[in-house]
Design an enzyme around this catalytic site. Structure first.
Site, mmCIF file in Angstrom:
data_model
loop_
_atom_site.group_PDB
_atom_site.id
_atom_site.type_symbol
_atom_site.label_atom_id
_atom_site.label_comp_id
_atom_site.label_asym_id
_atom_site.label_seq_id
_atom_site.Cartn_x
_atom_site.Cartn_y
_atom_site.Cartn_z
ATOM 1 N N ILE A 1 1.910 5.958 -0.662
ATOM 2 C CA ILE A 1 2.394 6.214 -2.026
ATOM 3 C C ILE A 1 1.781 7.543 -2.446
ATOM 4 O O ILE A 1 0.591 7.774 -2.231
ATOM 5 C CB ILE A 1 2.042 5.064 -3.009
ATOM 6 C CG1 ILE A 1 2.665 5.301 -4.392
ATOM 7 C CG2 ILE A 1 0.543 4.852 -3.124
ATOM 8 C CD1 ILE A 1 2.694 4.059 -5.275
ATOM 9 N N VAL B 1 2.339 11.092 -5.377
ATOM 10 C CA VAL B 1 3.060 11.803 -6.434
ATOM 11 C C VAL B 1 2.621 13.266 -6.350
ATOM 12 O O VAL B 1 1.431 13.550 -6.092
ATOM 13 C CB VAL B 1 2.727 11.178 -7.816
ATOM 14 C CG1 VAL B 1 3.217 12.049 -8.955
ATOM 15 C CG2 VAL B 1 3.323 9.772 -7.915
ATOM 16 N N GLU C 1 -4.309 -0.559 2.619
ATOM 17 C CA GLU C 1 -5.632 -0.012 2.958
ATOM 18 C C GLU C 1 -5.779 1.307 2.234
ATOM 19 O O GLU C 1 -4.819 2.063 2.148
ATOM 20 C CB GLU C 1 -5.720 0.271 4.460
ATOM 21 C CG GLU C 1 -5.775 -0.961 5.306
ATOM 22 C CD GLU C 1 -5.378 -0.686 6.753
ATOM 23 O OE1 GLU C 1 -5.218 0.492 7.131
ATOM 24 O OE2 GLU C 1 -5.207 -1.660 7.487
ATOM 25 N N ASN D 1 -11.155 7.111 -2.666
ATOM 26 C CA ASN D 1 -9.924 7.497 -3.368
ATOM 27 C C ASN D 1 -9.830 6.765 -4.712
ATOM 28 O O ASN D 1 -9.107 5.797 -4.900
ATOM 29 C CB ASN D 1 -8.703 7.181 -2.490
ATOM 30 C CG ASN D 1 -7.437 7.843 -3.004
ATOM 31 O OD1 ASN D 1 -7.376 8.247 -4.168
ATOM 32 N ND2 ASN D 1 -6.436 7.960 -2.151
ATOM 33 N N TYR E 1 -4.198 0.764 -8.048
ATOM 34 C CA TYR E 1 -3.989 -0.561 -7.452
ATOM 35 C C TYR E 1 -4.634 -1.658 -8.307
ATOM 36 O O TYR E 1 -4.043 -2.716 -8.519
ATOM 37 C CB TYR E 1 -4.551 -0.608 -6.032
ATOM 38 C CG TYR E 1 -3.930 0.413 -5.093
ATOM 39 C CD1 TYR E 1 -2.569 0.714 -5.162
ATOM 40 C CD2 TYR E 1 -4.685 1.072 -4.134
ATOM 41 C CE1 TYR E 1 -1.995 1.648 -4.309
ATOM 42 C CE2 TYR E 1 -4.116 2.002 -3.280
ATOM 43 C CZ TYR E 1 -2.773 2.288 -3.379
ATOM 44 O OH TYR E 1 -2.203 3.215 -2.535
HETATM 45 C C1 LIG Z 1 -2.906 7.902 -6.315
HETATM 46 C C2 LIG Z 1 -1.664 8.575 -6.927
HETATM 47 C C3 LIG Z 1 -0.426 8.102 -6.154
HETATM 48 C C4 LIG Z 1 -1.543 8.149 -8.411
HETATM 49 O O1 LIG Z 1 -0.323 8.691 -8.910
HETATM 50 P P1 LIG Z 1 -0.050 8.862 -10.485
HETATM 51 O O2 LIG Z 1 1.429 9.002 -10.671
HETATM 52 O O3 LIG Z 1 -0.928 9.939 -11.001
HETATM 53 O O4 LIG Z 1 -0.557 7.447 -11.057
HETATM 54 P P2 LIG Z 1 -0.185 6.826 -12.485
HETATM 55 O O5 LIG Z 1 0.051 7.921 -13.476
HETATM 56 O O6 LIG Z 1 0.888 5.804 -12.326
HETATM 57 O O7 LIG Z 1 -1.571 6.120 -12.841
HETATM 58 C C5 LIG Z 1 -1.691 4.718 -13.009
HETATM 59 C C6 LIG Z 1 -3.164 4.367 -13.161
HETATM 60 O O8 LIG Z 1 -3.880 4.670 -11.964
HETATM 61 C C7 LIG Z 1 -5.211 5.114 -12.303
HETATM 62 N N1 LIG Z 1 -5.377 6.516 -11.934
HETATM 63 C C8 LIG Z 1 -4.403 7.392 -11.549
HETATM 64 N N2 LIG Z 1 -4.965 8.591 -11.267
HETATM 65 C C9 LIG Z 1 -6.290 8.465 -11.484
HETATM 66 C C10 LIG Z 1 -7.404 9.361 -11.348
HETATM 67 N N3 LIG Z 1 -7.224 10.643 -10.950
HETATM 68 N N4 LIG Z 1 -8.627 8.881 -11.629
HETATM 69 C C11 LIG Z 1 -8.834 7.613 -12.007
HETATM 70 N N5 LIG Z 1 -7.806 6.701 -12.170
HETATM 71 C C12 LIG Z 1 -6.560 7.139 -11.898
HETATM 72 C C13 LIG Z 1 -5.322 4.944 -13.811
HETATM 73 O O9 LIG Z 1 -5.752 3.617 -14.078
HETATM 74 C C14 LIG Z 1 -3.876 5.153 -14.229
HETATM 75 O O10 LIG Z 1 -3.598 4.614 -15.507
HETATM 76 P P3 LIG Z 1 -3.861 5.543 -16.814
HETATM 77 O O11 LIG Z 1 -3.250 6.890 -16.556
HETATM 78 O O12 LIG Z 1 -3.175 4.770 -17.915
HETATM 79 O O13 LIG Z 1 -5.359 5.610 -16.972
HETATM 80 C C15 LIG Z 1 -1.782 10.133 -6.877
HETATM 81 O O14 LIG Z 1 -3.056 10.523 -7.376
HETATM 82 C C16 LIG Z 1 -1.590 10.726 -5.488
HETATM 83 O O15 LIG Z 1 -0.463 10.999 -5.071
HETATM 84 N N6 LIG Z 1 -2.701 10.932 -4.740
HETATM 85 C C17 LIG Z 1 -2.614 11.501 -3.375
HETATM 86 C C18 LIG Z 1 -2.018 10.520 -2.395
HETATM 87 C C19 LIG Z 1 -2.847 9.250 -2.288
HETATM 88 O O16 LIG Z 1 -4.073 9.268 -2.297
HETATM 89 N N7 LIG Z 1 -2.133 8.110 -2.143
HETATM 90 C C20 LIG Z 1 -2.766 6.814 -1.961
HETATM 91 C C21 LIG Z 1 -3.046 6.579 -0.512
HETATM 92 S S1 LIG Z 1 -3.685 4.931 -0.247
#
Ligand SMILES: CC(C)(COP(=O)(O)OP(=O)(O)OC[C@H]1O[C@@H](n2cnc3c(N)ncnc32)[C@H](O)[C@@H]1OP(=O)(O)O)[C@@H](O)C(=O)NCCC(=O)NCCS
Length: 154
Positions: free
Chosen positions: A74, A76, A108, A113, A120
Protein backbone atom coordinates in the site's frame (compact mmCIF):
# COMPACT_ATOMS: atom_id res chain seq x y z
CA UNK A 1 -4.92 24.80 -7.15
CA UNK A 2 -7.17 22.53 -5.04
CA UNK A 3 -6.86 18.83 -5.90
CA UNK A 4 -9.85 17.24 -7.60
CA UNK A 5 -11.90 14.54 -5.90
CA UNK A 6 -10.01 11.27 -5.45
CA UNK A 7 -11.47 8.22 -7.20
CA UNK A 8 -10.76 4.57 -6.49
CA UNK A 9 -10.90 1.76 -9.05
CA UNK A 10 -9.50 -1.70 -9.68
CA UNK A 11 -6.34 -1.57 -11.79
CA UNK A 12 -5.58 -3.82 -14.74
CA UNK A 13 -2.69 -4.57 -17.03
CA UNK A 14 -3.35 -1.33 -18.95
CA UNK A 15 -2.26 0.54 -15.78
CA UNK A 16 1.19 -1.11 -15.64
CA UNK A 17 3.17 1.95 -16.78
CA UNK A 18 1.47 4.35 -14.34
CA UNK A 19 1.81 1.83 -11.51
CA UNK A 20 5.53 1.32 -12.22
CA UNK A 21 6.12 5.08 -12.17
CA UNK A 22 4.26 5.43 -8.87
CA UNK A 23 6.12 2.52 -7.20
CA UNK A 24 9.53 3.76 -8.31
CA UNK A 25 8.85 7.28 -7.04
CA UNK A 26 7.65 6.37 -3.57
CA UNK A 27 9.20 3.17 -2.23
CA UNK A 28 12.53 2.22 -0.68
CA UNK A 29 12.34 -1.18 -2.38
CA UNK A 30 9.91 -0.77 -5.30
CA UNK A 31 8.25 -3.70 -7.02
CA UNK A 32 9.78 -4.40 -10.42
CA UNK A 33 7.64 -4.02 -13.55
CA UNK A 34 7.66 -7.85 -13.87
CA UNK A 35 6.31 -8.25 -10.31
CA UNK A 36 3.63 -5.62 -10.96
CA UNK A 37 2.66 -7.25 -14.24
CA UNK A 38 2.34 -10.63 -12.53
CA UNK A 39 0.08 -9.32 -9.77
CA UNK A 40 -2.08 -7.33 -12.22
CA UNK A 41 -2.56 -10.57 -14.14
CA UNK A 42 -3.25 -12.77 -11.09
CA UNK A 43 -6.92 -13.75 -10.66
CA UNK A 44 -6.21 -14.35 -6.93
CA UNK A 45 -5.06 -10.75 -6.43
CA UNK A 46 -6.73 -7.35 -6.52
CA UNK A 47 -4.88 -4.11 -7.19
CA UNK A 48 -6.80 -1.00 -6.19
CA UNK A 49 -5.68 2.42 -7.37
CA UNK A 50 -6.61 5.94 -6.39
CA UNK A 51 -6.53 8.70 -8.99
CA UNK A 52 -6.54 12.43 -8.44
CA UNK A 53 -5.98 15.23 -10.94
CA UNK A 54 -5.92 12.57 -13.69
CA UNK A 55 -2.87 10.90 -12.08
CA UNK A 56 -2.46 7.60 -10.26
CA UNK A 57 -1.47 8.74 -6.75
CA UNK A 58 -1.80 5.56 -4.70
CA UNK A 59 -2.38 1.84 -4.83
CA UNK A 60 -2.82 -1.26 -2.70
CA UNK A 61 -2.28 -4.94 -3.50
CA UNK A 62 -4.23 -7.69 -1.74
CA UNK A 63 -3.87 -11.41 -2.40
CA UNK A 64 -6.27 -14.22 -1.65
CA UNK A 65 -4.90 -17.04 0.54
CA UNK A 66 -6.61 -20.15 1.87
CA UNK A 67 -8.92 -18.76 4.63
CA UNK A 68 -7.19 -15.35 4.86
CA UNK A 69 -6.08 -12.48 2.63
CA UNK A 70 -2.75 -10.64 2.68
CA UNK A 71 -2.09 -6.96 2.09
CA UNK A 72 1.14 -7.05 0.09
CA UNK A 73 1.55 -3.36 -0.70
CA UNK A 74 0.00 0.00 0.00
CA UNK A 75 1.44 3.37 -0.87
CA UNK A 76 0.45 6.96 -1.58
CA UNK A 77 2.53 9.48 -3.56
CA UNK A 78 4.62 11.72 -1.30
CA UNK A 79 2.73 14.89 -2.20
CA UNK A 80 -0.67 13.30 -1.45
CA UNK A 81 -0.06 11.81 1.98
CA UNK A 82 -2.01 12.57 5.16
CA UNK A 83 -5.23 13.20 3.25
CA UNK A 84 -6.91 9.90 4.08
CA UNK A 85 -6.13 8.22 0.74
CA UNK A 86 -4.41 5.16 2.23
CA UNK A 87 -7.34 4.76 4.63
CA UNK A 88 -9.70 4.69 1.65
CA UNK A 89 -7.50 2.17 -0.18
CA UNK A 90 -7.49 0.01 2.94
CA UNK A 91 -11.28 0.14 3.15
CA UNK A 92 -11.48 -1.05 -0.48
CA UNK A 93 -9.01 -3.86 0.25
CA UNK A 94 -11.05 -4.93 3.28
CA UNK A 95 -14.20 -5.05 1.13
CA UNK A 96 -12.39 -7.15 -1.52
CA UNK A 97 -11.14 -9.57 1.15
CA UNK A 98 -14.61 -9.84 2.67
CA UNK A 99 -15.90 -10.63 -0.83
CA UNK A 100 -13.54 -13.62 -0.84
CA UNK A 101 -14.94 -14.71 2.56
CA UNK A 102 -11.48 -14.29 4.07
CA UNK A 103 -11.41 -14.61 7.85
CA UNK A 104 -8.52 -12.18 8.44
CA UNK A 105 -6.46 -9.60 6.59
CA UNK A 106 -2.75 -10.17 7.28
CA UNK A 107 0.30 -7.98 6.68
CA UNK A 108 3.97 -7.47 7.51
CA UNK A 109 5.52 -4.07 8.11
CA UNK A 110 8.98 -2.74 8.98
CA UNK A 111 9.08 -2.03 12.69
CA UNK A 112 10.38 1.54 12.00
CA UNK A 113 7.51 2.41 9.64
CA UNK A 114 5.53 4.60 12.03
CA UNK A 115 3.25 6.01 9.32
CA UNK A 116 2.13 2.57 8.13
CA UNK A 117 1.80 1.17 11.66
CA UNK A 118 -0.34 4.20 12.60
CA UNK A 119 -2.51 3.63 9.53
CA UNK A 120 -2.98 -0.06 10.35
CA UNK A 121 -3.73 0.47 14.06
CA UNK A 122 -6.30 3.11 13.19
CA UNK A 123 -7.94 0.61 10.79
CA UNK A 124 -8.30 -2.05 13.50
CA UNK A 125 -5.16 -4.16 12.99
CA UNK A 126 -3.53 -5.86 15.98
CA UNK A 127 0.07 -6.97 16.38
CA UNK A 128 0.41 -10.77 16.30
CA UNK A 129 4.18 -11.13 16.51
CA UNK A 130 7.54 -10.13 15.14
CA UNK A 131 10.13 -11.68 12.78
CA UNK A 132 13.57 -10.65 14.01
CA UNK A 133 15.87 -9.19 11.34
CA UNK A 134 13.44 -10.04 8.55
CA UNK A 135 14.01 -6.97 6.38
CA UNK A 136 17.31 -6.04 4.72
CA UNK A 137 18.84 -2.80 6.04
CA UNK A 138 17.84 0.60 4.73
CA UNK A 139 20.75 2.98 4.08
CA UNK A 140 23.13 3.11 7.02
CA UNK A 141 21.02 0.99 9.37
CA UNK A 142 20.85 -2.58 10.64
CA UNK A 143 18.52 -5.30 9.45
CA UNK A 144 15.04 -4.67 10.72
CA UNK A 145 12.25 -6.65 12.37
CA UNK A 146 8.94 -7.27 10.65
CA UNK A 147 5.80 -6.70 12.70
CA UNK A 148 3.11 -9.23 11.84
CA UNK A 149 -0.34 -7.68 12.05
CA UNK A 150 -3.86 -8.85 11.32
CA UNK A 151 -7.43 -7.63 11.36
CA UNK A 152 -10.45 -9.90 11.69
CA UNK A 153 -12.95 -9.53 8.83
CA UNK A 154 -16.00 -11.26 10.28
C1 LIG B 1 1.88 4.58 4.98
C2 LIG B 1 1.18 5.43 3.90
C3 LIG B 1 0.58 4.48 2.86
C4 LIG B 1 0.06 6.26 4.56
O1 LIG B 1 -0.64 6.93 3.52
P1 LIG B 1 -1.56 8.22 3.81
O2 LIG B 1 -2.48 8.39 2.64
O3 LIG B 1 -0.68 9.36 4.18
O4 LIG B 1 -2.38 7.75 5.11
P2 LIG B 1 -3.74 8.40 5.65
O5 LIG B 1 -3.79 9.85 5.30
O6 LIG B 1 -4.90 7.56 5.23
O7 LIG B 1 -3.50 8.27 7.22
C5 LIG B 1 -4.33 7.48 8.05
C6 LIG B 1 -3.72 7.43 9.45
O8 LIG B 1 -2.46 6.76 9.42
C7 LIG B 1 -1.58 7.37 10.39
N1 LIG B 1 -0.46 8.02 9.70
C8 LIG B 1 -0.34 8.26 8.37
N2 LIG B 1 0.85 8.86 8.13
C9 LIG B 1 1.47 9.00 9.32
C10 LIG B 1 2.74 9.53 9.72
N3 LIG B 1 3.59 10.07 8.81
N4 LIG B 1 3.05 9.49 11.02
C11 LIG B 1 2.24 8.95 11.94
N5 LIG B 1 1.00 8.43 11.63
C12 LIG B 1 0.64 8.45 10.33
C13 LIG B 1 -2.42 8.40 11.12
O9 LIG B 1 -3.08 7.75 12.20
C14 LIG B 1 -3.41 8.78 10.03
O10 LIG B 1 -4.58 9.38 10.54
P3 LIG B 1 -4.59 10.99 10.79
O11 LIG B 1 -4.04 11.65 9.56
O12 LIG B 1 -6.05 11.28 11.03
O13 LIG B 1 -3.73 11.22 12.00
C15 LIG B 1 2.19 6.42 3.22
O14 LIG B 1 2.92 7.11 4.23
C16 LIG B 1 3.17 5.75 2.27
O15 LIG B 1 2.86 5.56 1.09
N6 LIG B 1 4.37 5.37 2.77
C17 LIG B 1 5.38 4.71 1.92
C18 LIG B 1 4.98 3.30 1.55
C19 LIG B 1 4.81 2.43 2.78
O16 LIG B 1 5.56 2.50 3.75
N7 LIG B 1 3.79 1.54 2.71
C20 LIG B 1 3.52 0.58 3.77
C21 LIG B 1 4.34 -0.65 3.57
S1 LIG B 1 3.92 -1.91 4.77
Amino acid sequence: MRPTEARLRSLGIEDLAALTTLEQAGQHDPWTPAQLEAVLDDPEARVVGVEQDERLVGHAVVVRLPFDAELQAIMVAGDRRRQGLASRLLEAVIEAAKGWDAERLLLEVRSSNDAAIGLYRRAGFNEDGRRRGYYPPLAGRDREDALLMSRPLA
